[in-house]
Design an enzyme around this catalytic site. Structure first.
Site, PDB file in Angstrom:
ATOM      1  N   GLU A  40       0.827  -1.205   0.000  1.00  0.00           N
ATOM      2  CA  GLU A  40       0.000   0.000   0.000  1.00  0.00           C
ATOM      3  C   GLU A  40       0.865   1.261   0.000  1.00  0.00           C
ATOM      4  O   GLU A  40       0.562   2.234  -0.684  1.00  0.00           O
ATOM      5  CB  GLU A  40      -0.939   0.022   1.224  1.00  0.00           C
ATOM      6  CG  GLU A  40      -2.102  -0.942   1.123  1.00  0.00           C
ATOM      7  CD  GLU A  40      -3.044  -0.632  -0.036  1.00  0.00           C
ATOM      8  OE1 GLU A  40      -3.095   0.522  -0.490  1.00  0.00           O
ATOM      9  OE2 GLU A  40      -3.720  -1.561  -0.516  1.00  0.00           O
ATOM     10  N   TYR A 123      -6.628   6.180   4.737  1.00  0.00           N
ATOM     11  CA  TYR A 123      -6.722   5.303   3.569  1.00  0.00           C
ATOM     12  C   TYR A 123      -5.947   3.997   3.811  1.00  0.00           C
ATOM     13  O   TYR A 123      -6.474   2.893   3.647  1.00  0.00           O
ATOM     14  CB  TYR A 123      -6.181   6.016   2.310  1.00  0.00           C
ATOM     15  CG  TYR A 123      -5.881   5.031   1.217  1.00  0.00           C
ATOM     16  CD1 TYR A 123      -6.895   4.554   0.410  1.00  0.00           C
ATOM     17  CD2 TYR A 123      -4.597   4.508   1.055  1.00  0.00           C
ATOM     18  CE1 TYR A 123      -6.649   3.586  -0.555  1.00  0.00           C
ATOM     19  CE2 TYR A 123      -4.338   3.551   0.098  1.00  0.00           C
ATOM     20  CZ  TYR A 123      -5.369   3.097  -0.703  1.00  0.00           C
ATOM     21  OH  TYR A 123      -5.127   2.140  -1.632  1.00  0.00           O
ATOM     22  N   ASP A 141      -9.726   6.189  -2.283  1.00  0.00           N
ATOM     23  CA  ASP A 141      -8.596   6.777  -3.001  1.00  0.00           C
ATOM     24  C   ASP A 141      -9.153   7.519  -4.222  1.00  0.00           C
ATOM     25  O   ASP A 141     -10.377   7.680  -4.355  1.00  0.00           O
ATOM     26  CB  ASP A 141      -7.571   5.693  -3.396  1.00  0.00           C
ATOM     27  CG  ASP A 141      -8.085   4.788  -4.514  1.00  0.00           C
ATOM     28  OD1 ASP A 141      -9.296   4.845  -4.813  1.00  0.00           O
ATOM     29  OD2 ASP A 141      -7.281   4.037  -5.089  1.00  0.00           O
TER      30      ASP A 141
END
Ligand code: SF4
Length: 356
Positions: A40, A123, A141
């Site tokens: 990520e 996020y 996102d």
């Protein structure tokens, strides 16, 4: 089509689409929170094709959080070189130390603990919680914002708190409780593969019947994006100083772009300067006064674009006498020129190094 009673039709379509079109990626083969976290962080601001190589190299060198925590920051930055946004690597390294120090080396599974790690925002915390720990938290996102703004014709800008809140609430309301990780990844993949920024594939889109923007023939009006960030111009003049077999590098320590990366001694000016003007500056005298003979060549001019900055750059090569006792300029370190490629540097400096 199989449909869970709890799902909205949009969620069901997305999950079915994902089953068929899911991209095979190394971090999708695991539910290990550490691997998912690394992927990520790498994928923020990075294309998947480029990120995949970095991920594999990173996992090979640092297969667990302990090994990352024990590494020298310079090694982490060197491995990160070329990905940009180096604060991501510095924060990731600091967070690995937090996990070892505060959580005994076990990746925390509570959302609030994940969110407390250095560099981890909402996020990333939602992505890790949902994918590794099956927690029903929607991620938002740029892809998710675009898909939802179009499906629901959200008129508020995605840069306002009202716009962000509406999109986050809708994303959460659509979540598949029993497979939140797949739902989140489905929505993001759908945004990058079907509902793309400039040429969405509306004619064969499986969500066409549910899409308000499509029904109103206003797809390109969404997401509403009314923010214009000014681009700051900067003027860098780098000096590749050569003394026999040695050269000089300095570490960027100030709170600015490329913190803790290395570069050649730099004079930054407020406007563009040719060499004659540059020679008149105090910074130039500080760097080179007293040296009996200098040979200076202007080797390269480059424009380097960052998200909010445009850096006009000149690279000069300066040859100074081998026997001259040169005090290291601007706290630079003297290194053997063969070692140049072992230091973590910005992509801009790397461009120069690769062509000299
Ligand atoms: Fe996106 Fe077009 Fe599908 Fe609407 S119809 S979700 S705009 S691809």
């Amino acid at each position: 089509m199989e449909k869970s009673a709890d799902h909205t039709p949009i969620t069901t379509h997305l999950l079915n689409w994902y089953k068929e079109h899911k991209r095979q990626l190394p971090w999708r083969e695991t539910s290990d929170a550490y691997s998912i976290w690394i992927s990520e962080v790498i994928l923020q601001q990075t294309r998947i094709a480029q990120g995949e190589d970095y991920f594999l190299r990173f996992m090979e060198r640092f297969p667990n959080v302990q090994m990352l925590a024990e590494a020298e920051e310079e090694e982490v930055l060197k491995l990160w070189q070329g990905l940009g946004y180096y604060s991501r690597a510095r924060n990731m390294h600091a967070a690995a130390k937090q996990i070892v120090g505060r959580f005994d080396g076990t990746f925390p599974n509570a959302y609030s603990d994940i969110l407390s790690l250095k560099g981890v925002g909402e996020y990333t915390a939602a992505a890790i919680s949902s994918i590794a720990f099956n927690e029903p938290r929607a991620v938002v996102d740029g892809n998710v914002q675009r898909v939802i703004a179009r499906l629901f014709a959200i008129e508020s800008s995605i840069h306002t708190s009202a716009g962000k809140k509406s999109i986050a609430e809708i994303a959460q309301s659509l979540i598949a409780e029993e497979s939140p990780g797949s739902y989140n990844q489905a929505l993001m993949d759908f945004g990058s593969m079907v509902c793309t920024p400039t040429q969405p594939r509306c004619t064969d889109c499986l969500l066409q019947d549910y899409c308000a923007a499509y029904a109103e023939n206003r797809v390109i009006d969404f997401p509403v994006n009314n923010r214009k960030v000014p681009i700051k111009k900067r003027y860098f003049n780098y000096f590749h100083i050569v003394q026999g077999n040695s050269t000089f590098l300095q570490k960027r320590v100030m709170s600015d772009i490329w913190k803790n990366l290395y570069e050649f001694p730099l004079i930054e000016t407020l406007s563009a300067m040719d060499f004659t003007q540059l020679e008149q500056t105090i910074e130039f005298s500080d760097l080179f006064s007293g040296i009996p003979s200098l040979t200076i060549d202007h080797l390269l001019t480059l424009k380097h674009q960052l998200t909010h900055q445009l850096i006009h750059t000149n690279f000069y090569r300066v040859i100074i006498p081998e026997n001259y006792l040169f005090a290291s300029p601007l706290n630079a370190i003297k290194i053997d020129k063969e070692q140049l490629s072992s230091y973590p540097v910005s992509r801009l400096t790397d461009k120069y190094i690769t062509i000299i």
